[in-house]
Motif scaffolding. Structure first.
Motif, mmCIF file in Angstrom:
data_model
loop_
_atom_site.group_PDB
_atom_site.id
_atom_site.type_symbol
_atom_site.label_atom_id
_atom_site.label_comp_id
_atom_site.label_asym_id
_atom_site.label_seq_id
_atom_site.Cartn_x
_atom_site.Cartn_y
_atom_site.Cartn_z
ATOM 1 N N UNK A 159 0.821 -1.219 0.000
ATOM 2 C CA UNK A 159 0.000 0.000 0.000
ATOM 3 C C UNK A 159 0.852 1.266 0.000
ATOM 4 N N UNK A 160 2.157 1.110 0.168
ATOM 5 C CA UNK A 160 3.093 2.236 0.219
ATOM 6 C C UNK A 160 2.729 3.236 1.309
ATOM 7 N N UNK A 161 2.522 2.702 2.530
ATOM 8 C CA UNK A 161 2.203 3.532 3.691
ATOM 9 C C UNK A 161 3.102 3.131 4.859
ATOM 10 N N UNK A 162 3.146 3.958 5.865
ATOM 11 C CA UNK A 162 3.931 3.754 7.082
ATOM 12 C C UNK A 162 3.220 2.718 7.953
ATOM 13 N N UNK A 163 3.883 1.593 8.226
ATOM 14 C CA UNK A 163 3.259 0.481 8.945
ATOM 15 C C UNK A 163 2.722 0.865 10.329
ATOM 16 N N UNK A 164 3.474 1.574 11.177
ATOM 17 C CA UNK A 164 2.923 1.937 12.490
ATOM 18 C C UNK A 164 1.683 2.837 12.389
ATOM 19 N N UNK A 165 1.687 3.747 11.424
ATOM 20 C CA UNK A 165 0.515 4.613 11.235
ATOM 21 C C UNK A 165 -0.683 3.802 10.752
ATOM 22 N N UNK A 166 -0.437 2.867 9.843
ATOM 23 C CA UNK A 166 -1.516 2.004 9.357
ATOM 24 C C UNK A 166 -2.070 1.164 10.501
ATOM 25 N N UNK A 167 -1.192 0.675 11.362
ATOM 26 C CA UNK A 167 -1.643 -0.114 12.512
ATOM 27 C C UNK A 167 -2.561 0.723 13.408
ATOM 28 N N UNK A 168 -2.189 1.968 13.660
ATOM 29 C CA UNK A 168 -3.031 2.847 14.489
ATOM 30 C C UNK A 168 -4.385 3.076 13.815
ATOM 31 N N UNK A 169 -4.367 3.281 12.504
ATOM 32 C CA UNK A 169 -5.625 3.451 11.766
ATOM 33 C C UNK A 169 -6.487 2.201 11.897
ATOM 34 N N UNK A 170 -5.881 1.042 11.746
ATOM 35 C CA UNK A 170 -6.632 -0.211 11.818
ATOM 36 C C UNK A 170 -7.203 -0.437 13.226
ATOM 37 N N UNK A 171 -6.457 -0.078 14.248
ATOM 38 C CA UNK A 171 -6.971 -0.201 15.618
ATOM 39 C C UNK A 171 -8.144 0.748 15.839
ATOM 40 N N UNK A 172 -8.051 1.936 15.279
ATOM 41 C CA UNK A 172 -9.159 2.893 15.388
ATOM 42 C C UNK A 172 -10.384 2.347 14.664
ATOM 43 N N UNK A 173 -10.191 1.798 13.480
ATOM 44 C CA UNK A 173 -11.305 1.214 12.740
ATOM 45 C C UNK A 173 -11.904 0.028 13.493
ATOM 46 N N UNK A 174 -11.085 -0.709 14.196
ATOM 47 C CA UNK A 174 -11.594 -1.819 15.025
ATOM 48 C C UNK A 174 -12.449 -1.264 16.163
ATOM 49 N N UNK A 175 -12.038 -0.155 16.742
ATOM 50 C CA UNK A 175 -12.836 0.437 17.829
ATOM 51 C C UNK A 175 -14.178 0.951 17.324
ATOM 52 N N UNK A 176 -14.261 1.233 16.027
ATOM 53 C CA UNK A 176 -15.510 1.705 15.415
ATOM 54 C C UNK A 176 -16.380 0.558 14.891
ATOM 55 N N UNK A 177 -15.857 -0.671 14.979
ATOM 56 C CA UNK A 177 -16.622 -1.826 14.517
ATOM 57 C C UNK A 177 -16.485 -2.112 13.032
ATOM 58 N N UNK A 178 -15.537 -1.464 12.374
ATOM 59 C CA UNK A 178 -15.335 -1.668 10.940
ATOM 60 C C UNK A 178 -14.391 -2.844 10.698
ATOM 61 N N UNK A 179 -13.417 -2.989 11.576
ATOM 62 C CA UNK A 179 -12.499 -4.125 11.554
ATOM 63 C C UNK A 179 -12.582 -4.845 12.886
ATOM 64 N N UNK A 180 -12.035 -6.025 12.917
ATOM 65 C CA UNK A 180 -11.874 -6.752 14.169
ATOM 66 C C UNK A 180 -10.407 -7.151 14.282
ATOM 67 N N UNK A 181 -9.852 -6.971 15.485
ATOM 68 C CA UNK A 181 -8.451 -7.332 15.692
ATOM 69 C C UNK A 181 -8.369 -8.771 16.159
#
Length: 113
Positions: A53-75
């Motif tokens: 995806x050509x993105x910064x892995x730690x930033x993507x991880x934070x985004x994914x955790x936020x999306x999990x808190x919103x119910x869009x993803x599951x960790x």
């Protein structure tokens, strides 16, 4: 009756409004990145996705955790994330996909930038 200015609103209402704006931007970023499409084949970690995806892995991880808190993803285990039913609606071409609408909402034109 006069409209309340932000300073007149109770602090909890101000915080909720701030959160709603942040939530909107977060979901729009996920749509712009095509994150749901990247997770369509199954759970992946941010480090697995960052290179393609050509993105910064730690930033993507934070985004994914936020999306999990919103119910869009599951960790899941090993910091891997999967789509929820809500997240499935972000995929390109999904029945009733919200991705196109979110791309418009998140566009510079829509934000007046």
């Amino acid at each position: 009756m006069t409209a309340n200015t932000p300073e007149q609103l109770p602090p909890q209402i101000q915080l909720i409004q701030m959160g709603a704006a942040a939530t909107s931007r977060t979901v729009c970023v996920a749509a712009k990145l095509g994150l749901a499409d990247q997770l369509a084949s199954g759970p992946k970690s941010a480090s697995e996705l960052a290179g393609p995806m050509q993105v910064h892995a730690p930033s993507l991880h934070r985004l994914m955790r936020t999306l999990a808190s919103l119910g869009i993803l599951t960790e899941q285990s090993a910091q891997r994330f999967a789509l929820t039913t809500l997240g499935e609606a972000l995929k390109t071409g999904a029945p009733g996909s919200a991705r196109s609408s979110l791309l418009v909402f998140g566009s510079a034109w829509q934000r007046g930038a």
